[in-house]
Write a protein that holds these residues in place. Structure first.
Motif, PDB file in Angstrom:
ATOM      1  N   ASN A 153       0.934  -1.249  -0.106  1.00 42.97           N
ATOM      2  CA  ASN A 153      -0.041   0.077  -0.024  1.00 42.97           C
ATOM      3  C   ASN A 153       0.991   1.254  -0.059  1.00 42.97           C
ATOM      4  O   ASN A 153       1.872   1.359   0.719  1.00 42.97           O
ATOM      5  N   VAL A 154       0.526   2.194  -0.864  1.00 41.35           N
ATOM      6  CA  VAL A 154       1.140   3.474  -0.857  1.00 41.35           C
ATOM      7  C   VAL A 154       0.080   4.590  -0.281  1.00 41.35           C
ATOM      8  O   VAL A 154      -0.637   4.868  -0.962  1.00 41.35           O
ATOM      9  N   SER A 155       0.633   5.221   0.829  1.00 39.52           N
ATOM     10  CA  SER A 155      -0.427   6.162   1.204  1.00 39.52           C
ATOM     11  C   SER A 155       0.179   7.405   0.842  1.00 39.52           C
ATOM     12  O   SER A 155       1.387   7.798   0.717  1.00 39.52           O
ATOM     13  N   VAL A 156      -0.682   8.562   0.975  1.00 41.37           N
ATOM     14  CA  VAL A 156      -0.279  10.023   0.931  1.00 41.37           C
ATOM     15  C   VAL A 156       1.167  10.130   1.639  1.00 41.37           C
ATOM     16  O   VAL A 156       1.755  11.006   1.632  1.00 41.37           O
ATOM     17  N   SER A 157       0.935   9.542   3.196  1.00 37.60           N
ATOM     18  CA  SER A 157       2.174   9.901   3.820  1.00 37.60           C
ATOM     19  C   SER A 157       3.362   9.223   3.431  1.00 37.60           C
ATOM     20  O   SER A 157       4.596   9.682   3.756  1.00 37.60           O
TER      21      SER A 157
END
Lengths: 416, 198
Positions: free
Chosen positions: A381-385
């Protein structure tokens, strides 16, 4: 997939449907009056071809669906159908796309305008069915054009544009979008009017048709030097034919630009060679391909709110690589550095997009640093953070000079 | 977490938990379609990515916004949590993992204290399995919970009106099947027990 209401398009009343990226690709293929479809199902591509089978079965699409036993055969059916003058489509990804590799060269070398949808997926080993972009990046040098999409609307619109581009350049096009992240996420999509699509995309006129009434030999053995054929005509050698392919691809940047402009005129959604977001006074640019460049817009909003001047550049057209256009765009922002975030690795070096971008900046004398970041491999998963973490690391280099700006590639959210 | 605690969130985020075959993913998609009818510009919904199997724990994610949504990462900090199968509660460990300001909707006959879910700001509990079975919503003996749970979702959240949900259900099912699903959703809308923190 059945909600209908009026859209916001200024030039035409479009229906808005909720659909996955895979179904957006399938609807585009239907709108383009594709005549032959051949594919072998593979996760996460299967819903594209399942939907197309439904369209063919119900008679909504007047097309031939050819079921095959492998991806190698699927692309070979597409090549054969294209050589006899049909508009064709296939879709694949990951190890299935890798199995097509030999025939991808045949399709490009034969100058066939085949369009393929690729819901990007990690390539084994180890076995993984989830998203990254290693599959299409590994096919970068086959002579196919590659366009990347940030959301489901872009998938639908880009497949339509891809036929116009392919049939103008006479080269095959891959329309790439992140598997699961877009292929399996439902979102609102404006559905173009089919009459307007026909206006935008005239029927396919093949340059050379294989026809029993007028027999010819396409792709005979072609040796090193030009030589006479049986009719006494001096024909190109392998190198001349390959040079013509390269020349067409390098010259096709303007074809892609024109296709995007004209799409905007007819459908109200204009497309370019690249997309930019808040780049005008940026000190640092986040550069990427695909949905990461969408997610990064939220990251940049957060970082701008904290006073950091960062923008996003999405390289929509990756092959041919629009080096001059991109270098000029980076120069014009006045930025001091770029952080290239990507879901692929050229193993033994760095992210492939970063290397290509650096070469373009070097050739055009744009003196900025370029850092390579690898994220989201195999569905991580690639989050905004996560994106913020990478951009923060490069932001710290803005005040550095000369060789101090150099930094090795980094893998974000990798727990080794 | 995508956002720091305390910061205003840009999107309304929902996680649906169930078991493969119960309808968590379909329920999320029906809300997405209803949101489209109501003119939301930002709507995304996706299953937890991977290989889903009947009976195995699954999750679906939904984001709603009046502005277009640009992020597709998995939801980690939801505003609303919906649990279709209460046998998942021990492994979900909602109280430890999620903010107490979440709205939690659970399919159960028990109350929040019995479920160890007291402390959440707002809770809705309804006996969705019984209503599904009573309305003939079963496949191979398994209760299908996707449409009845929507009655509780509408009642608890103020995001979507019942008429749009009903249109989405009619568009998806049609005929007598739609009627049974609509009836179950309406019964749950009326019978959901609401608990709010004092």
């Amino acid at each position: 997939m059945s909600i209908e209401k009026k859209g916001d398009c200024m030039t035409c009343a479009e229906k808005v449907l909720i659909m996955t990226g895979n179904h957006a690709a399938a609807y585009a293929v239907k709108l383009c009056d594709v005549q032959v479809i051949s594919a072998y199902p593979i996760t996460p591509q299967s819903p594209v071809v399942e939907k197309l089978m439904e369209f063919v079965e119900s008679g909504e699409m007047k097309a031939e669906y050819v079921a095959v036993e492998s991806e190698h055969s699927a692309i070979t059916v597409c090549i054969s159908a294209s050589v006899v003058g049909a508009r064709v489509f296939t879709a694949s990804c990951a190890n299935g796309l890798a199995l097509m590799h030999e025939m991808l060269h045949w399709a490009a070398g034969t100058r066939l305008p085949i369009v393929m949808a690729i819901p990007n997926r990690a390539v084994a080993a180890p076995w993984n069915i989830l998203n990254d972009q290693q599959d299409s990046i590994s096919q970068r040098d086959t002579g196919w054009m590659q366009i990347y999409c940030r959301n489901n609307q872009e998938i639908l619109d880009t497949v339509i544009q891809a036929y116009r581009i392919a049939e103008t350049v006479m080269a095959p096009v891959m329309v790439c979008y992140d598997g699961y992240v877009l292929s399996h996420t439902l979102m609102p999509v404006n559905m173009p009017d089919e009459k307007l699509v026909r206006e935008y995309l005239p029927p396919y006129r093949p340059h050379t048709v294989l026809d029993p009434k007028s027999p010819r030999n396409i792709n005979p053995v072609t040796l090193a030097d030009p030589r006479m054929n049986a009719e006494g005509v001096l024909c190109h050698g392998y190198m001349e034919l390959r040079s013509l392919l390269q020349k067409s691809l390098l010259g096709s940047v303007s074809v892609v630009a024109e296709a995007g402009r004209e799409f905007g005129r007819i459908f109200g959604r204009e497309y370019g060679i690249y997309d930019s977001y808040r780049t005008e006074d940026a000190d640092l640019l986040m550069v990427s391909i695909g949905s990461l460049a969408s997610e990064a817009m939220d990251t940049v909003d957060n970082m701008r709110a904290a006073g950091m001047k960062i923008g996003v550049m999405h390289l929509r057209l990756y092959r041919p690589f629009p080096a001059e256009v991109i270098a000029k765009a980076v120069r014009e922002t006045g930025c001091r550095g770029v952080a290239v975030l990507e879901k692929n690795v050229s193993y033994g070096y760095e992210g492939a997009v970063c290397s290509d971008l650096k070469a373009a900046l070097f050739d055009h004398g744009v003196d900025v640093f370029a850092h390579s970041y690898i994220l989201g491999l195999g569905g991580r998963n690639v989050s905004v953070s996560d994106i913020e973490e990478a951009l923060n690391r490069s932001y710290g280099y803005l005040e550095k000079k000369g060789p101090d700006r150099i930094k090795g590639q980094e893998w974000i959210n990798c727990r080794v | 977490m995508a956002d720091e605690p305390g910061k205003a969130k840009k999107y309304t985020e929902v996680i649906w938990y169930g078991r493969g075959g119960q309808g968590a993913i379909t329920a999320s998609q029906l809300v997405a379609e209803a949101a489209c009818i109501e003119g939301y510009k930002g709507i995304t919904t996706a299953p937890s990515f991977g290989a889903e199997r009947r009976g195995a724990p699954v999750a679906a994610f939904l984001r709603l916004s009046r502005e277009p949504i640009r992020i597709f990462s998995q939801v980690t900090d939801p505003n609303i949590i919906v649990v279709l199968d209460p046998t998942l509660l021990p492994i979900l460990d909602l109280r430890t993992r999620f903010d107490k300001n979440c709205t939690v909707i659970v399919n159960s006959t028990r109350d929040p204290v019995e479920l160890h879910l007291d402390g959440f700001r707002k809770m809705g509990i309804a006996d969705i399995t019984s209503v599904a079975v009573e309305n003939g919503l079963t496949i191979a003996g398994v209760a299908i919970l996707n449409t009845p749970i929507l009655g509780a979702f509408v009642r608890l959240t103020d995001l979507i009106g019942m008429p749009s949900i009903e249109t989405a259900i009619k568009n998806k099912f049609g005929g007598g099947k739609a009627e049974r699903n609509l009836a179950a959703a309406r019964i749950i809308y009326d019978s959901t027990r609401i608990y709010e923190r004092g």
